[in-house]
Design an enzyme around this catalytic site. Structure first.
Site, PDB file in Angstrom:
ATOM      1  CG  ASP A   1      -2.046   1.164   1.149  1.00 18.55           C
ATOM      2  OD1 ASP A   1      -2.986   0.709   1.046  1.00 18.55           O
ATOM      3  OD2 ASP A   1      -1.612   2.294   1.001  1.00 18.55           O
TER       4      ASP A   1
ATOM      5  CG  ASP B   1      -2.918   3.435  -2.337  1.00 22.81           C
ATOM      6  OD1 ASP B   1      -3.620   2.730  -2.101  1.00 22.81           O
ATOM      7  OD2 ASP B   1      -2.255   4.111  -1.234  1.00 22.81           O
ATOM      8  CD  GLU B   2      -5.219  -1.127  -0.121  1.00 20.47           C
ATOM      9  OE1 GLU B   2      -5.518  -0.021  -0.103  1.00 20.47           O
ATOM     10  OE2 GLU B   2      -5.768  -2.169   0.217  1.00 20.47           O
TER      11      GLU B   2
END
Ligand code: TTP
Ligand code: MG
Ligand code: MG
Length: 363
Positions: free
Chosen positions: A9, A110-111
């Site tokens: 993340d 973002d993960e």
């Protein structure tokens, strides 16, 4: 053999990209989101850097409140196009580290999860040494490569399941790395607060606290049956998570069945401004994810959980595949309106999901 799952993340993603683009912001609180309009702005904080978090600012907070807490912060609008481009480049780095390029499951901008279990298989054959150590090396390399290419820091967690990998990353933020081996799962989980368990939000936590339960160790004293009585089917999920049980596979892009997003309101609500404002945001995030994955959809589902945890879904299937924000918005709103009309109860959670996905052909 135990699986090896990696979860990555990015740290304060939108705000970190803005810092990178504007070195003059370094060392200052940075808030990305709606325009604060000198404290009169509507809308919410998308995210902020860690310095701004020291003032109590966080994602989803009303922007006027962020302004009250730290008027001298740098407030920036959301530049989604840029963040999407960076996200894609990061995912490309991750794909290089999966054996077939297929074991990467992107779960938001973002993960992502990466299944490194193959490492165990090859390591065992070659030498019996610690294949978790090898996974750690891979994680270090991923962090370094992203930093070299994008000048952005990230946090990685590794564990025998998606649940443990994600929790490991969550508590090591920012710029951290934590490996939880199968034998360490219990000692990792037990001292954590119940709110560290994904799925336990402030409300559920409050109910559990009323029973004197604040750590996962205490949560484990409740039987499966008791938890089911308190929270329904969801209670069983909590029971299993508290023991680190999570069998969910890493689902690579090709097997993604749906894209969705949910939001639990800070307070149960019937306020149309709050409901529709948030709904609009959920829709745009879902649509952005659909675009990044370049899928079209046919089915739209709206999820609504009421004050009393009663949860319902309503779906609409279109005659044809679509990749159109206007269609998504208007159909989703119709479904939401039906909920609002049918049930006069306060709303606790709203979600939107698109499914019957198919890769969008280049046209
Ligand atoms: P997160 O990974 O939840 O948050 P973050 O990357 O900003 O901070 P960290 O991981 O270090 O705690 O979300 C990723 C991005 O998604 C975030 O930068 C902005 C966006 N986002 C919103 O727009 N609204 C939200 O409510 C949340 C939680 C995130
Ligand atoms: Mg993040
Ligand atoms: Mg995230």
């Amino acid at each position: 053999m135990a699986r090896i799952i990696l979860h990555i993340d990015m740290d304060y993603f939108f705000a970190q990209i803005e810092e990178r683009e504007n070195p003059q912001f370094k060392g200052k609180p940075v808030v990305v989101g709606a325009d604060p309009k000198n404290g009169k702005g509507r809308g919410v904080v998308s995210t902020c850097n860690y310095l701004a978090r020291k003032y109590g600012i966080h994602s989803a907070m009303p922007i006027y409140r962020a302004f009250e807490l730290c008027p001298q912060a740098i407030f920036l609008p959301v530049n989604m196009e840029l963040y999407q481009k960076v996200s894609k480049q990061i995912m490309e780095v991750l794909e290089k580290y999966s054996a077939s390029g297929k074991e990467v499951e992107q779960t938001s901008l973002d993960e992502a999860y990466l299944d490194l279990s193959d490492l165990g298989a090859t390591a065992q054959k070659a030498d019996k040494t610690d294949y978790w150590g090898k996974a750690e090396k891979v994680a270090e390399k991923i962090k370094e490569e992203i930093f070299e290419k994008e000048k952005l820091t990230s946090t990685i967690g590794i564990g025998p399941s998606k649940l443990i990998a994600k929790m490991a990353a969550q508590i090591k933020k920012p710029n951290g790395l934590l490996i939880i081996k199968p034998n360490d799962v219990e000692s990792f989980l037990e001292p954590l607060d119940i709110e560290n368990l994904p799925g336990i939000g402030p409300k559920t936590a409050e109910k559990l606290m009323a029973l004197g339960i604040d750590k996962i160790k205490e949560l484990k004293k409740l039987s499966r049956k008791e938890l089911q009585q308190f929270f329904g089917k969801w209670g069983i999920d909590i029971f299993e998570k508290a023991r680190g049980v999570d069998e969910k596979p890493v689902a690579a892009k090709e097997t993604i069945k749906s894209i969705g997003r949910e939001h639990t309101f800070e307070k149960d609500t019937r306020d149309p401004e709050i409901i529709f404002g948030r709904f609009e945001e959920i829709i745009s995030v879902v649509f952005q994810e659909l675009l990044s994955a370049n899928f079209s959809f046919r089915t739209i589902t709206v999820i609504c959980r009421f004050q009393d945890f009663e949860t319902h879904t309503k779906s609409k299937t279109l005659p044809n595949q679509a990749q159109d924000l206007k269609i998504l918005r208007s159909e989703a709103k119709k479904l939401l309106l039906r909920f609002l009309i049918e049930k006069p109860k306060l709303i606790r959670l709203l979600g939107v999901r698109v499914s019957s996905l198919s890769p969008k052909s280049v046209d």
